[in-house]
Enzyme design. Sequence first.
Site, short mmCIF file in Angstrom:
data_model
loop_
_atom_site.label_atom_id
_atom_site.label_comp_id
_atom_site.label_asym_id
_atom_site.label_seq_id
_atom_site.Cartn_x
_atom_site.Cartn_y
_atom_site.Cartn_z
CE1 TYR A 4 0.27 1.82 4.30
CE2 TYR A 4 0.69 -0.53 4.58
CZ TYR A 4 0.75 0.77 5.07
OH TYR A 4 1.30 1.02 6.30
CB CYS A 5 1.42 4.12 -1.79
SG CYS A 5 0.23 4.18 -3.14
CD1 TRP A 6 -2.24 10.17 -0.65
CD2 TRP A 6 -2.32 9.64 1.50
NE1 TRP A 6 -3.15 11.00 -0.06
CE2 TRP A 6 -3.22 10.70 1.27
CE3 TRP A 6 -2.20 9.12 2.80
CZ2 TRP A 6 -4.00 11.26 2.29
CZ3 TRP A 6 -2.98 9.68 3.81
CH2 TRP A 6 -3.86 10.74 3.55
CB SER A 40 0.99 0.63 -3.64
OG SER A 40 -0.14 1.27 -4.18
CE1 TYR A 74 -2.30 5.38 7.88
CE2 TYR A 74 -2.79 7.49 6.85
CZ TYR A 74 -2.62 6.72 7.99
OH TYR A 74 -2.79 7.29 9.22
#
Length: 347
Positions: A91-93, A99, A120
Amino acid sequence: MKHLLVGLDRRDEFDDIIDVRTPLEYADDHIPGALNAPVFSNEERARVGTLYRQSPFEATRLGAALAARNIARHLDTTFADRAQGWRPLIYCWRGGKRSGSMTVMFNMIGWRARQLDGGYKTYRRATLEALDALPAGLRFVVLTGPTGSGKTRLLNALQQAGAQTLDLEALAAHRGSLLGARPGVPQPTQKRFDTLLAARLRELDASGPVFVEAESRKIGAVALPAALLAAMHQGACVAVSASPEDRAAFLRQDYAQLLDDPAAFKSQLQRLVGLHSRDTIGGWLRMVDEGSDADLARELIDKHYDPAYARSSHAHFTRLPQALQVVFRPNDNDLVAQARALLAALG
């Protein structure tokens, strides 16, 4: 590519959770247990963001080159020992390019990588929803009482005796008063505290009581969610008291780390200017210099903690008038036995 929105109840589907955001983003908060493998460093993300405002194409090209190099480095180091069939959740933001790039690369290798849908940001929203919904389903028993009565020790003893506990001060890394900062231990960010609290609330069994220490809205720099405070205010109460001698001895032990660093302790005492006269605080500072910790403990109880406790409003604890009265001996060796006696008295 398959995207997946995953709750905590499905973590066993993955071998690792990988947070590809920058170290600063990761430090601010992250999914519990996630490993940080940044696609961009802090400086690289800022560089790409600045360039994007000038030319989205050039920024995207730069970002792709940086991501490729950083993912390659992680393959040679962080993930060098991962076997075929490894199942990471990435995952990323917002579940976007950072991601996505790592997920594509990992799947090309043959790993069974999945991308967290929404990243996130979606996880953060789920955390806030949990903090709003979970407390109402729990049955809290609140330990009230003045500073020095040993409520935290009693809470720990209850946990050792088999009771469910929620230690908010441990999660907040703070004792809850103006002198409650723990030397050398920074508090979590608000987001990090929320994540840790939501994770703990999910672990609790709603069929049994949950013991918690009475707290105000803020513990140091972090704030408790309104739903949790409301549930605590409606809970059963246990009024904890201790003898003056026990309270003073408890504070001396509790402040041992502060007394080992007189300069830091005096700095914290000086923050009480405005609540007490400069002459009073000057006397406390001299006690620190003289090593008069017993006298200082008694003074703080008599002139600071007890008046503050008397001024505080406990009307929001609706069941306080029916509280079970417990005299606790926080410095004895039989803390778990005392906790078991309390559990027996509560039935």
